[in-house]
Design a protein around this motif. Structure first.
Motif, PDB file in Angstrom:
ATOM      1  N   VAL A 195       0.847  -1.196   0.000  1.00  0.00           N
ATOM      2  CA  VAL A 195       0.000   0.000   0.000  1.00  0.00           C
ATOM      3  C   VAL A 195       0.880   1.242   0.000  1.00  0.00           C
ATOM      4  O   VAL A 195       2.099   1.145   0.154  1.00  0.00           O
ATOM      5  CB  VAL A 195      -0.948   0.030   1.226  1.00  0.00           C
ATOM      6  N   SER A 196       0.278   2.391  -0.124  1.00  0.00           N
ATOM      7  CA  SER A 196       1.047   3.637  -0.141  1.00  0.00           C
ATOM      8  C   SER A 196       1.684   3.882   1.225  1.00  0.00           C
ATOM      9  O   SER A 196       1.205   3.395   2.254  1.00  0.00           O
ATOM     10  CB  SER A 196       0.144   4.806  -0.515  1.00  0.00           C
ATOM     11  N   ARG A 197       2.730   4.657   1.217  1.00  0.00           N
ATOM     12  CA  ARG A 197       3.458   4.961   2.453  1.00  0.00           C
ATOM     13  C   ARG A 197       2.562   5.690   3.459  1.00  0.00           C
ATOM     14  O   ARG A 197       2.636   5.456   4.657  1.00  0.00           O
ATOM     15  CB  ARG A 197       4.695   5.793   2.147  1.00  0.00           C
ATOM     16  N   ALA A 198       1.682   6.555   2.956  1.00  0.00           N
ATOM     17  CA  ALA A 198       0.787   7.314   3.834  1.00  0.00           C
ATOM     18  C   ALA A 198      -0.156   6.384   4.596  1.00  0.00           C
ATOM     19  O   ALA A 198      -0.353   6.539   5.811  1.00  0.00           O
ATOM     20  CB  ALA A 198      -0.013   8.318   3.015  1.00  0.00           C
ATOM     21  N   LYS A 199      -0.721   5.390   3.888  1.00  0.00           N
ATOM     22  CA  LYS A 199      -1.627   4.429   4.537  1.00  0.00           C
ATOM     23  C   LYS A 199      -0.872   3.582   5.547  1.00  0.00           C
ATOM     24  O   LYS A 199      -1.365   3.296   6.637  1.00  0.00           O
ATOM     25  CB  LYS A 199      -2.289   3.528   3.495  1.00  0.00           C
ATOM     26  N   GLU A 200       0.337   3.193   5.173  1.00  0.00           N
ATOM     27  CA  GLU A 200       1.158   2.375   6.071  1.00  0.00           C
ATOM     28  C   GLU A 200       1.499   3.153   7.342  1.00  0.00           C
ATOM     29  O   GLU A 200       1.418   2.616   8.451  1.00  0.00           O
ATOM     30  CB  GLU A 200       2.435   1.967   5.335  1.00  0.00           C
ATOM     31  N   GLU A 201       1.856   4.421   7.191  1.00  0.00           N
ATOM     32  CA  GLU A 201       2.190   5.262   8.347  1.00  0.00           C
ATOM     33  C   GLU A 201       0.965   5.498   9.225  1.00  0.00           C
ATOM     34  O   GLU A 201       1.068   5.506  10.454  1.00  0.00           O
ATOM     35  CB  GLU A 201       2.778   6.609   7.885  1.00  0.00           C
ATOM     36  N   ALA A 202      -0.185   5.689   8.602  1.00  0.00           N
ATOM     37  CA  ALA A 202      -1.422   5.900   9.361  1.00  0.00           C
ATOM     38  C   ALA A 202      -1.744   4.666  10.201  1.00  0.00           C
ATOM     39  O   ALA A 202      -2.118   4.784  11.382  1.00  0.00           O
ATOM     40  CB  ALA A 202      -2.574   6.216   8.416  1.00  0.00           C
ATOM     41  N   LEU A 203      -1.571   3.483   9.599  1.00  0.00           N
ATOM     42  CA  LEU A 203      -1.820   2.243  10.333  1.00  0.00           C
ATOM     43  C   LEU A 203      -0.818   2.092  11.478  1.00  0.00           C
ATOM     44  O   LEU A 203      -1.198   1.755  12.601  1.00  0.00           O
ATOM     45  CB  LEU A 203      -1.732   1.031   9.401  1.00  0.00           C
ATOM     46  N   ARG A 204       0.445   2.359  11.205  1.00  0.00           N
ATOM     47  CA  ARG A 204       1.476   2.241  12.235  1.00  0.00           C
ATOM     48  C   ARG A 204       1.179   3.192  13.411  1.00  0.00           C
ATOM     49  O   ARG A 204       1.282   2.810  14.578  1.00  0.00           O
ATOM     50  CB  ARG A 204       2.852   2.524  11.645  1.00  0.00           C
ATOM     51  N   ALA A 205       0.781   4.417  13.091  1.00  0.00           N
ATOM     52  CA  ALA A 205       0.456   5.399  14.135  1.00  0.00           C
ATOM     53  C   ALA A 205      -0.746   4.948  14.964  1.00  0.00           C
ATOM     54  O   ALA A 205      -0.748   5.084  16.194  1.00  0.00           O
ATOM     55  CB  ALA A 205       0.171   6.755  13.498  1.00  0.00           C
TER      56      ALA A 205
ATOM     57  N   LEU B 150      -1.287  -7.392   0.755  1.00  0.00           N
ATOM     58  CA  LEU B 150      -2.419  -6.484   0.942  1.00  0.00           C
ATOM     59  C   LEU B 150      -3.358  -7.013   2.024  1.00  0.00           C
ATOM     60  O   LEU B 150      -3.864  -6.244   2.855  1.00  0.00           O
ATOM     61  CB  LEU B 150      -3.164  -6.314  -0.377  1.00  0.00           C
ATOM     62  N   ASN B 151      -3.569  -8.325   2.059  1.00  0.00           N
ATOM     63  CA  ASN B 151      -4.404  -8.920   3.102  1.00  0.00           C
ATOM     64  C   ASN B 151      -3.786  -8.749   4.490  1.00  0.00           C
ATOM     65  O   ASN B 151      -4.501  -8.596   5.469  1.00  0.00           O
ATOM     66  CB  ASN B 151      -4.653 -10.400   2.813  1.00  0.00           C
ATOM     67  N   ARG B 152      -2.465  -8.772   4.567  1.00  0.00           N
ATOM     68  CA  ARG B 152      -1.792  -8.550   5.858  1.00  0.00           C
ATOM     69  C   ARG B 152      -2.088  -7.143   6.371  1.00  0.00           C
ATOM     70  O   ARG B 152      -2.378  -6.947   7.542  1.00  0.00           O
ATOM     71  CB  ARG B 152      -0.280  -8.746   5.719  1.00  0.00           C
ATOM     72  N   PHE B 153      -2.017  -6.172   5.468  1.00  0.00           N
ATOM     73  CA  PHE B 153      -2.311  -4.788   5.837  1.00  0.00           C
ATOM     74  C   PHE B 153      -3.768  -4.649   6.277  1.00  0.00           C
ATOM     75  O   PHE B 153      -4.068  -4.073   7.320  1.00  0.00           O
ATOM     76  CB  PHE B 153      -2.027  -3.858   4.650  1.00  0.00           C
ATOM     77  N   LEU B 154      -4.682  -5.194   5.465  1.00  0.00           N
ATOM     78  CA  LEU B 154      -6.113  -5.080   5.762  1.00  0.00           C
ATOM     79  C   LEU B 154      -6.474  -5.772   7.079  1.00  0.00           C
ATOM     80  O   LEU B 154      -7.284  -5.255   7.852  1.00  0.00           O
ATOM     81  CB  LEU B 154      -6.936  -5.660   4.612  1.00  0.00           C
ATOM     82  N   ALA B 155      -5.863  -6.925   7.341  1.00  0.00           N
ATOM     83  CA  ALA B 155      -6.131  -7.641   8.590  1.00  0.00           C
ATOM     84  C   ALA B 155      -5.694  -6.808   9.793  1.00  0.00           C
ATOM     85  O   ALA B 155      -6.402  -6.729  10.796  1.00  0.00           O
ATOM     86  CB  ALA B 155      -5.410  -8.988   8.588  1.00  0.00           C
ATOM     87  N   ARG B 156      -4.545  -6.167   9.693  1.00  0.00           N
ATOM     88  CA  ARG B 156      -4.072  -5.316  10.790  1.00  0.00           C
ATOM     89  C   ARG B 156      -4.998  -4.118  10.998  1.00  0.00           C
ATOM     90  O   ARG B 156      -5.268  -3.714  12.118  1.00  0.00           O
ATOM     91  CB  ARG B 156      -2.641  -4.851  10.520  1.00  0.00           C
ATOM     92  N   ARG B 157      -5.483  -3.567   9.905  1.00  0.00           N
ATOM     93  CA  ARG B 157      -6.385  -2.423  10.016  1.00  0.00           C
ATOM     94  C   ARG B 157      -7.709  -2.833  10.673  1.00  0.00           C
ATOM     95  O   ARG B 157      -8.219  -2.130  11.539  1.00  0.00           O
ATOM     96  CB  ARG B 157      -6.641  -1.830   8.625  1.00  0.00           C
ATOM     97  N   ILE B 158      -8.243  -3.984  10.289  1.00  0.00           N
ATOM     98  CA  ILE B 158      -9.485  -4.488  10.877  1.00  0.00           C
ATOM     99  C   ILE B 158      -9.274  -4.764  12.365  1.00  0.00           C
ATOM    100  O   ILE B 158     -10.111  -4.414  13.207  1.00  0.00           O
ATOM    101  CB  ILE B 158      -9.969  -5.764  10.144  1.00  0.00           C
ATOM    102  N   LEU B 159      -8.144  -5.391  12.686  1.00  0.00           N
ATOM    103  CA  LEU B 159      -7.820  -5.697  14.083  1.00  0.00           C
ATOM    104  C   LEU B 159      -7.728  -4.414  14.914  1.00  0.00           C
ATOM    105  O   LEU B 159      -8.274  -4.331  16.009  1.00  0.00           O
ATOM    106  CB  LEU B 159      -6.503  -6.473  14.163  1.00  0.00           C
ATOM    107  N   ALA B 160      -7.052  -3.399  14.383  1.00  0.00           N
ATOM    108  CA  ALA B 160      -6.920  -2.121  15.091  1.00  0.00           C
ATOM    109  C   ALA B 160      -8.293  -1.494  15.324  1.00  0.00           C
ATOM    110  O   ALA B 160      -8.557  -0.965  16.413  1.00  0.00           O
ATOM    111  CB  ALA B 160      -6.022  -1.169  14.309  1.00  0.00           C
ATOM    112  N   ASN B 161      -9.164  -1.560  14.331  1.00  0.00           N
ATOM    113  CA  ASN B 161     -10.518  -1.008  14.488  1.00  0.00           C
ATOM    114  C   ASN B 161     -11.298  -1.749  15.563  1.00  0.00           C
ATOM    115  O   ASN B 161     -12.001  -1.129  16.364  1.00  0.00           O
ATOM    116  CB  ASN B 161     -11.286  -1.054  13.167  1.00  0.00           C
ATOM    117  N   LYS B 162     -11.173  -3.075  15.604  1.00  0.00           N
ATOM    118  CA  LYS B 162     -11.883  -3.866  16.616  1.00  0.00           C
ATOM    119  C   LYS B 162     -11.372  -3.540  18.014  1.00  0.00           C
ATOM    120  O   LYS B 162     -12.155  -3.392  18.949  1.00  0.00           O
ATOM    121  CB  LYS B 162     -11.724  -5.367  16.340  1.00  0.00           C
ATOM    122  N   ILE B 163     -10.063  -3.435  18.151  1.00  0.00           N
ATOM    123  CA  ILE B 163      -9.483  -3.120  19.459  1.00  0.00           C
ATOM    124  C   ILE B 163      -9.883  -1.709  19.886  1.00  0.00           C
ATOM    125  O   ILE B 163     -10.201  -1.478  21.056  1.00  0.00           O
ATOM    126  CB  ILE B 163      -7.952  -3.304  19.431  1.00  0.00           C
ATOM    127  N   GLU B 164      -9.881  -0.779  18.935  1.00  0.00           N
ATOM    128  CA  GLU B 164     -10.284   0.598  19.245  1.00  0.00           C
ATOM    129  C   GLU B 164     -11.723   0.639  19.744  1.00  0.00           C
ATOM    130  O   GLU B 164     -12.035   1.313  20.724  1.00  0.00           O
ATOM    131  CB  GLU B 164     -10.139   1.471  18.001  1.00  0.00           C
TER     132      GLU B 164
END
Length: 139
Positions: free
Chosen positions: A5-15, A70-84
């Motif tokens: 994914v783009s660097r911006a999306k990756e940084e947003a997920l990391r943050a 891409l699925n690795r990124f999406l899974a992390r994003r879904i996980l972060a949303n659930k935890i949030e």
């Protein structure tokens, strides 16, 4: 960690993961063969990603795309949303969307239904009155 994914999306997920105190070492990651569209590509590769956050016990499976990265990124994003959602305990965007759908599907009260039908009849009558009636006269 590099994702497709783009660097911006990756940084947003990391943050977001840092803000929620989700560490990579707390995640258990497995790769499973996907199912569905994709034909031989899907049958040969393990592109489905399974993530488990050990401290909270939340599990996520993502097989939305054919690409494992891409699925690795999406899974992390879904996980972060659930935890949030669990941590904040307030209405998240997802819960708001579900609640909106529930309100839309809810049965109307008799009074509201009668009012709505009355308005519909009124509109239909108005349209009926606009019709052009031609009288056919044979000479």
């Amino acid at each position: 960690m590099q994702f497709a994914v783009s660097r911006a999306k990756e940084e947003a997920l990391r943050a977001k993961m840092e803000a929620l105190r989700i560490r990579e070492k707390d995640l258990e990651e497995k790769f499973i063969r996907s199912s569905g569209k994709g034909g031989q590509k899907v049958n040969k590769t393990s592109s489905c990603v399974y993530l488990k956050h050990r401290p909270s016990g939340i599990e996520v499976k993502c097989r939305r795309e054919r690409s494992q990265a891409l699925n690795r990124f999406l899974a992390r994003r879904i996980l972060a949303n659930k935890i949030e959602t669990r941590i904040l305990g307030r209405l998240s965007e997802e819960r708001k969307r579900i609640e909106k759908i529930r309100r839309q599907k809810r049965r109307r009260s008799k009074r509201a239904k009668e009012k709505m039908l009355k308005d519909k009849r009124k509109r239909a009558e108005k349209k009926r009155m606009r019709r052009n009636y031609y009288v056919r006269v044979d000479i």
